[in-house]
Design a protein around this motif. Sequence first.
Motif, PDB file in Angstrom:
ATOM      1  N   THR A   1       0.829  -1.205   0.000  1.00  0.00           N
ATOM      2  CA  THR A   1       0.000   0.000   0.000  1.00  0.00           C
ATOM      3  C   THR A   1       0.866   1.260   0.000  1.00  0.00           C
ATOM      4  OG1 THR A   1      -1.683  -1.198   1.267  1.00  0.00           O
ATOM      5  CG2 THR A   1      -1.842   1.199   1.231  1.00  0.00           C
ATOM      6  N   LEU A   2       0.525   2.174  -0.906  1.00  0.00           N
ATOM      7  CA  LEU A   2       1.212   3.459  -1.027  1.00  0.00           C
ATOM      8  C   LEU A   2       2.711   3.316  -1.262  1.00  0.00           C
ATOM      9  CD1 LEU A   2      -0.623   5.679   1.623  1.00  0.00           C
ATOM     10  CD2 LEU A   2      -0.776   5.839  -0.869  1.00  0.00           C
ATOM     11  N   CYS A   3       3.104   2.194  -1.849  1.00  0.00           N
ATOM     12  CA  CYS A   3       4.522   1.963  -2.137  1.00  0.00           C
ATOM     13  C   CYS A   3       4.721   1.769  -3.631  1.00  0.00           C
ATOM     14  CB  CYS A   3       5.038   0.741  -1.383  1.00  0.00           C
ATOM     15  SG  CYS A   3       5.078   0.947   0.410  1.00  0.00           S
ATOM     16  N   ASP A   4       5.973   1.859  -4.052  1.00  0.00           N
ATOM     17  CA  ASP A   4       6.328   1.660  -5.456  1.00  0.00           C
ATOM     18  C   ASP A   4       7.646   0.891  -5.503  1.00  0.00           C
ATOM     19  OD1 ASP A   4       8.347   3.595  -4.931  1.00  0.00           O
ATOM     20  OD2 ASP A   4       7.052   5.220  -5.630  1.00  0.00           O
ATOM     21  N   GLU A   5       8.359   1.008  -6.604  1.00  0.00           N
ATOM     22  CA  GLU A   5       9.576   0.214  -6.777  1.00  0.00           C
ATOM     23  C   GLU A   5      10.644   0.524  -5.729  1.00  0.00           C
ATOM     24  OE1 GLU A   5       9.941   3.994  -9.059  1.00  0.00           O
ATOM     25  OE2 GLU A   5       8.426   2.406  -8.994  1.00  0.00           O
ATOM     26  N   ARG A   6      10.537   1.678  -5.068  1.00  0.00           N
ATOM     27  CA  ARG A   6      11.524   2.030  -4.050  1.00  0.00           C
ATOM     28  C   ARG A   6      11.460   1.094  -2.843  1.00  0.00           C
ATOM     29  NH1 ARG A   6      10.124   8.392  -4.197  1.00  0.00           N
ATOM     30  NH2 ARG A   6       8.131   7.475  -4.883  1.00  0.00           N
ATOM     31  N   LEU A   7      10.306   0.477  -2.604  1.00  0.00           N
ATOM     32  CA  LEU A   7      10.212  -0.523  -1.541  1.00  0.00           C
ATOM     33  C   LEU A   7      11.170  -1.681  -1.783  1.00  0.00           C
ATOM     34  CD1 LEU A   7       8.616  -1.594   0.993  1.00  0.00           C
ATOM     35  CD2 LEU A   7       7.118  -2.756  -0.650  1.00  0.00           C
ATOM     36  N   TRP A   8      11.429  -1.980  -3.054  1.00  0.00           N
ATOM     37  CA  TRP A   8      12.265  -3.105  -3.462  1.00  0.00           C
ATOM     38  C   TRP A   8      13.650  -2.657  -3.933  1.00  0.00           C
ATOM     39  CZ3 TRP A   8      10.397  -7.925  -2.653  1.00  0.00           C
ATOM     40  CH2 TRP A   8       9.004  -8.100  -2.573  1.00  0.00           C
ATOM     41  N   SER A   9      14.043  -1.433  -3.640  1.00  0.00           N
ATOM     42  CA  SER A   9      15.292  -0.923  -4.220  1.00  0.00           C
ATOM     43  C   SER A   9      16.509  -1.765  -3.850  1.00  0.00           C
ATOM     44  CB  SER A   9      15.497   0.551  -3.843  1.00  0.00           C
ATOM     45  OG  SER A   9      15.435   0.729  -2.444  1.00  0.00           O
ATOM     46  N   PRO A  10      16.658  -2.286  -2.621  1.00  0.00           N
ATOM     47  CA  PRO A  10      17.832  -3.133  -2.359  1.00  0.00           C
ATOM     48  C   PRO A  10      17.820  -4.428  -3.154  1.00  0.00           C
ATOM     49  CG  PRO A  10      16.881  -2.321  -0.299  1.00  0.00           C
ATOM     50  CD  PRO A  10      15.884  -2.039  -1.376  1.00  0.00           C
ATOM     51  N   GLN A  11      16.632  -4.982  -3.365  1.00  0.00           N
ATOM     52  CA  GLN A  11      16.527  -6.236  -4.118  1.00  0.00           C
ATOM     53  C   GLN A  11      16.765  -6.001  -5.606  1.00  0.00           C
ATOM     54  OE1 GLN A  11      14.062  -5.322  -1.598  1.00  0.00           O
ATOM     55  NE2 GLN A  11      15.621  -6.373  -0.374  1.00  0.00           N
ATOM     56  N   ILE A  12      16.270  -4.893  -6.113  1.00  0.00           N
ATOM     57  CA  ILE A  12      16.513  -4.570  -7.522  1.00  0.00           C
ATOM     58  C   ILE A  12      18.009  -4.408  -7.759  1.00  0.00           C
ATOM     59  CG2 ILE A  12      16.168  -2.808  -9.303  1.00  0.00           C
ATOM     60  CD1 ILE A  12      13.371  -2.339  -8.034  1.00  0.00           C
ATOM     61  N   ALA A  13      18.687  -3.716  -6.839  1.00  0.00           N
ATOM     62  CA  ALA A  13      20.129  -3.522  -6.988  1.00  0.00           C
ATOM     63  C   ALA A  13      20.877  -4.846  -6.913  1.00  0.00           C
ATOM     64  CB  ALA A  13      20.629  -2.566  -5.906  1.00  0.00           C
ATOM     65  N   ALA A  14      20.448  -5.725  -6.008  1.00  0.00           N
ATOM     66  CA  ALA A  14      21.167  -6.985  -5.810  1.00  0.00           C
ATOM     67  C   ALA A  14      20.898  -7.995  -6.911  1.00  0.00           C
ATOM     68  CB  ALA A  14      20.790  -7.591  -4.466  1.00  0.00           C
ATOM     69  N   LEU A  15      19.678  -8.008  -7.459  1.00  0.00           N
ATOM     70  CA  LEU A  15      19.278  -9.058  -8.398  1.00  0.00           C
ATOM     71  C   LEU A  15      19.407  -8.657  -9.857  1.00  0.00           C
ATOM     72  CD1 LEU A  15      16.120 -10.371  -6.501  1.00  0.00           C
ATOM     73  CD2 LEU A  15      18.419 -11.364  -6.532  1.00  0.00           C
ATOM     74  N   THR A  16      19.558  -7.361 -10.127  1.00  0.00           N
ATOM     75  CA  THR A  16      19.749  -6.939 -11.514  1.00  0.00           C
ATOM     76  C   THR A  16      21.021  -7.597 -12.066  1.00  0.00           C
ATOM     77  OG1 THR A  16      18.596  -4.849 -11.191  1.00  0.00           O
ATOM     78  CG2 THR A  16      20.156  -4.966 -13.025  1.00  0.00           C
ATOM     79  N   GLY A  17      20.922  -8.182 -13.202  1.00  0.00           N
ATOM     80  CA  GLY A  17      22.007  -8.961 -13.780  1.00  0.00           C
ATOM     81  C   GLY A  17      21.802 -10.441 -13.591  1.00  0.00           C
TER      82      GLY A  17
END
Length: 232
Positions: free
Chosen positions: A6-22
């Motif tokens: 609720t009331l969140c966007d991709e920033r909630l997952w920013s550590p996971q996006i950084a770690a899993l990208t690639g």
Amino acid sequence: MLIPGTLCDERLWSPQIAALTGHAEIVVPRVDASDDLDAIARDVIAQAPWQSFSLAGLSMGGILAMAVMRQAPQRVARLALLNTNPFGEAAERQALREDDLRKAREMGLERYAREVLAPLYPALGQPQDPRHTELVVAMARDAGLETFRRQSMALRDRPDASRRLGEIGCPTLVLCGDGDQLCPLSRHTYLAEQIAGAELTVLPGIGHLSTLQAPSAVNAALARWLELPASI
């Protein structure tokens, strides 16, 4: 696909996006299409650019992930349910939704997020992290009151997912903090018991926003999860 709460966007997952990208292609869908939970879930499915995908959701995102499983189980290769709730809205909580919206309108959404929502997110007895508070406020401001209304009504009227958990057949991770004030540990032990083969990961001293509060542990759990043999 990583579904925010609720009331969140991709920033909630920013550590996971950084770690899993690639390691994985990542999409964070919009979750504001309707005030009906199943309609939002249909929109989430429509945003998936792949025929099959791994699906993770936190809080409302987990509730939506369970709705996606009801609608399109054949498309979900792996499922991760973080800090979430498989049950329908309790009657006493349903009655408070309109009051929540009134308070948000009167206070302004940023103040409401700072004074009402953010204090609920740390582990019970733990202080707020100012960085997380400011991020919660910023995400709420960018989402806006209409998104809050839609999401609140969707959660208020959502179906109870608990009776259909036994239908889930893909590899499933259930993850929570043992200090979550909103979605306590008991809900996650129930999820893990009802979903065949589910792995339960409990993070000590962590509250509702595990992706931000324990990023290394969540990243590691999701990396292991992505290595599980897909069900599709």
